[in-house]
Design a protein around this motif. Structure first.
Motif, PDB file in Angstrom:
ATOM      1  N   LYS A 133      -0.273  56.495  39.475  1.00  0.00           N
ATOM      2  CA  LYS A 133       0.115  56.977  40.797  1.00  0.00           C
ATOM      3  C   LYS A 133       1.180  56.074  41.414  1.00  0.00           C
ATOM      4  CE  LYS A 133      -3.808  59.695  42.039  1.00  0.00           C
ATOM      5  NZ  LYS A 133      -4.105  60.557  43.127  1.00  0.00           N
ATOM      6  N   ILE A 134       1.033  54.773  41.239  1.00  0.00           N
ATOM      7  CA  ILE A 134       2.039  53.829  41.726  1.00  0.00           C
ATOM      8  C   ILE A 134       3.347  54.016  40.962  1.00  0.00           C
ATOM      9  CG2 ILE A 134       2.632  51.380  41.877  1.00  0.00           C
ATOM     10  CD1 ILE A 134      -0.382  50.872  42.365  1.00  0.00           C
ATOM     11  N   LEU A 135       3.247  54.237  39.656  1.00  0.00           N
ATOM     12  CA  LEU A 135       4.417  54.457  38.818  1.00  0.00           C
ATOM     13  C   LEU A 135       5.173  55.711  39.240  1.00  0.00           C
ATOM     14  CD1 LEU A 135       5.865  53.271  36.340  1.00  0.00           C
ATOM     15  CD2 LEU A 135       4.468  54.780  34.930  1.00  0.00           C
ATOM     16  N   VAL A 136       4.466  56.768  39.579  1.00  0.00           N
ATOM     17  CA  VAL A 136       5.103  58.009  40.034  1.00  0.00           C
ATOM     18  C   VAL A 136       5.836  57.773  41.354  1.00  0.00           C
ATOM     19  CG1 VAL A 136       4.625  60.337  40.906  1.00  0.00           C
ATOM     20  CG2 VAL A 136       3.597  59.573  38.785  1.00  0.00           C
ATOM     21  N   LYS A 137       5.242  57.013  42.260  1.00  0.00           N
ATOM     22  CA  LYS A 137       5.903  56.715  43.532  1.00  0.00           C
ATOM     23  C   LYS A 137       7.172  55.902  43.321  1.00  0.00           C
ATOM     24  CE  LYS A 137       1.908  57.201  46.430  1.00  0.00           C
ATOM     25  NZ  LYS A 137       1.069  56.663  47.478  1.00  0.00           N
ATOM     26  N   LEU A 138       7.133  54.948  42.389  1.00  0.00           N
ATOM     27  CA  LEU A 138       8.335  54.175  42.075  1.00  0.00           C
ATOM     28  C   LEU A 138       9.406  55.057  41.437  1.00  0.00           C
ATOM     29  CD1 LEU A 138       6.857  50.838  40.713  1.00  0.00           C
ATOM     30  CD2 LEU A 138       8.114  51.189  42.834  1.00  0.00           C
ATOM     31  N   ASN A 139       8.985  55.978  40.578  1.00  0.00           N
ATOM     32  CA  ASN A 139       9.936  56.888  39.944  1.00  0.00           C
ATOM     33  C   ASN A 139      10.648  57.743  40.980  1.00  0.00           C
ATOM     34  OD1 ASN A 139       9.254  55.961  37.428  1.00  0.00           O
ATOM     35  ND2 ASN A 139       7.908  57.672  36.946  1.00  0.00           N
ATOM     36  N   LYS A 140       9.909  58.195  41.989  1.00  0.00           N
ATOM     37  CA  LYS A 140      10.513  59.010  43.042  1.00  0.00           C
ATOM     38  C   LYS A 140      11.583  58.226  43.803  1.00  0.00           C
ATOM     39  CE  LYS A 140       6.841  62.265  44.054  1.00  0.00           C
ATOM     40  NZ  LYS A 140       5.925  62.771  45.079  1.00  0.00           N
ATOM     41  N   LEU A 141      11.339  56.941  43.982  1.00  0.00           N
ATOM     42  CA  LEU A 141      12.287  56.120  44.728  1.00  0.00           C
ATOM     43  C   LEU A 141      13.496  55.701  43.892  1.00  0.00           C
ATOM     44  CD1 LEU A 141       9.840  53.743  46.600  1.00  0.00           C
ATOM     45  CD2 LEU A 141      11.166  55.615  47.583  1.00  0.00           C
ATOM     46  N   LEU A 142      13.274  55.371  42.629  1.00  0.00           N
ATOM     47  CA  LEU A 142      14.316  54.732  41.824  1.00  0.00           C
ATOM     48  C   LEU A 142      15.104  55.669  40.906  1.00  0.00           C
ATOM     49  CD1 LEU A 142      12.353  51.533  40.820  1.00  0.00           C
ATOM     50  CD2 LEU A 142      13.987  51.800  42.673  1.00  0.00           C
ATOM     51  N   LEU A 143      14.459  56.675  40.373  1.00  0.00           N
ATOM     52  CA  LEU A 143      15.118  57.523  39.380  1.00  0.00           C
ATOM     53  C   LEU A 143      15.782  58.736  40.042  1.00  0.00           C
ATOM     54  CD1 LEU A 143      12.506  57.421  36.511  1.00  0.00           C
ATOM     55  CD2 LEU A 143      14.624  56.159  36.683  1.00  0.00           C
ATOM     56  N   PRO A 144      16.823  59.277  39.397  1.00  0.00           N
ATOM     57  CA  PRO A 144      17.529  60.421  39.996  1.00  0.00           C
ATOM     58  C   PRO A 144      16.665  61.673  39.989  1.00  0.00           C
ATOM     59  CG  PRO A 144      18.341  60.012  37.790  1.00  0.00           C
ATOM     60  CD  PRO A 144      17.409  58.887  38.126  1.00  0.00           C
ATOM     61  N   LYS A 145      16.964  62.552  40.922  1.00  0.00           N
ATOM     62  CA  LYS A 145      16.257  63.824  41.007  1.00  0.00           C
ATOM     63  C   LYS A 145      17.014  64.855  40.174  1.00  0.00           C
ATOM     64  CE  LYS A 145      14.330  62.560  45.382  1.00  0.00           C
ATOM     65  NZ  LYS A 145      14.441  61.203  45.053  1.00  0.00           N
ATOM     66  N   LEU A 146      16.310  65.527  39.282  1.00  0.00           N
ATOM     67  CA  LEU A 146      16.948  66.434  38.332  1.00  0.00           C
ATOM     68  C   LEU A 146      16.463  67.870  38.491  1.00  0.00           C
ATOM     69  CD1 LEU A 146      16.629  64.121  35.208  1.00  0.00           C
ATOM     70  CD2 LEU A 146      18.682  64.542  36.542  1.00  0.00           C
ATOM     71  N   TYR A 147      15.912  68.235  39.629  1.00  0.00           N
ATOM     72  CA  TYR A 147      15.330  69.557  39.772  1.00  0.00           C
ATOM     73  C   TYR A 147      16.370  70.648  40.003  1.00  0.00           C
ATOM     74  CZ  TYR A 147      15.720  68.637  44.788  1.00  0.00           C
ATOM     75  OH  TYR A 147      16.183  68.336  46.032  1.00  0.00           O
ATOM     76  N   LYS A 148      17.574  70.329  40.427  1.00  0.00           N
ATOM     77  CA  LYS A 148      18.603  71.338  40.661  1.00  0.00           C
ATOM     78  C   LYS A 148      19.539  71.522  39.474  1.00  0.00           C
ATOM     79  CE  LYS A 148      18.790  70.930  45.660  1.00  0.00           C
ATOM     80  NZ  LYS A 148      19.642  70.684  46.814  1.00  0.00           N
ATOM     81  N   VAL A 149      19.353  70.755  38.420  1.00  0.00           N
ATOM     82  CA  VAL A 149      20.241  70.780  37.270  1.00  0.00           C
ATOM     83  C   VAL A 149      19.653  71.695  36.194  1.00  0.00           C
ATOM     84  CG1 VAL A 149      21.390  69.356  35.545  1.00  0.00           C
ATOM     85  CG2 VAL A 149      20.905  68.412  37.790  1.00  0.00           C
ATOM     86  N   ASP A 150      20.520  72.483  35.559  1.00  0.00           N
ATOM     87  CA  ASP A 150      20.098  73.343  34.457  1.00  0.00           C
ATOM     88  C   ASP A 150      19.649  72.468  33.292  1.00  0.00           C
ATOM     89  OD1 ASP A 150      19.721  75.492  32.762  1.00  0.00           O
ATOM     90  OD2 ASP A 150      21.841  75.657  32.235  1.00  0.00           O
ATOM     91  N   PRO A 151      18.434  72.668  32.771  1.00  0.00           N
ATOM     92  CA  PRO A 151      17.931  71.812  31.679  1.00  0.00           C
ATOM     93  C   PRO A 151      18.796  71.861  30.418  1.00  0.00           C
ATOM     94  CG  PRO A 151      16.161  73.121  32.603  1.00  0.00           C
ATOM     95  CD  PRO A 151      17.425  73.598  33.232  1.00  0.00           C
TER      96      PRO A 151
END
Length: 48
Positions: free
Chosen positions: A7-25
């Motif tokens: 759960k802590i790792l997921v919160k860090l991922n949200k803060l640090l890693l780029p968001k890819l939900y609008k990009v075509d896979p």
């Protein structure tokens, strides 16, 4: 213990890693696919 770690790792991922939900896979680079897979792995482990 394991669940709280992920759960802590997921919160860090949200803060640090780029968001890819609008990009075509199909248009993602190999690095972006790896990041997406890592984020998915961490999220599924935090939910179990």
């Amino acid at each position: 213990m394991k669940k709280t770690f992920f759960k802590i790792l997921v919160k860090l991922n949200k803060l640090l890693l780029p968001k890819l939900y609008k990009v075509d896979p199909m248009k993602l680079t190999n690095l972006q696919k790896a990041i997406l897979g890592y984020k998915y792995w961490a999220l599924t482990n935090s939910l179990n």
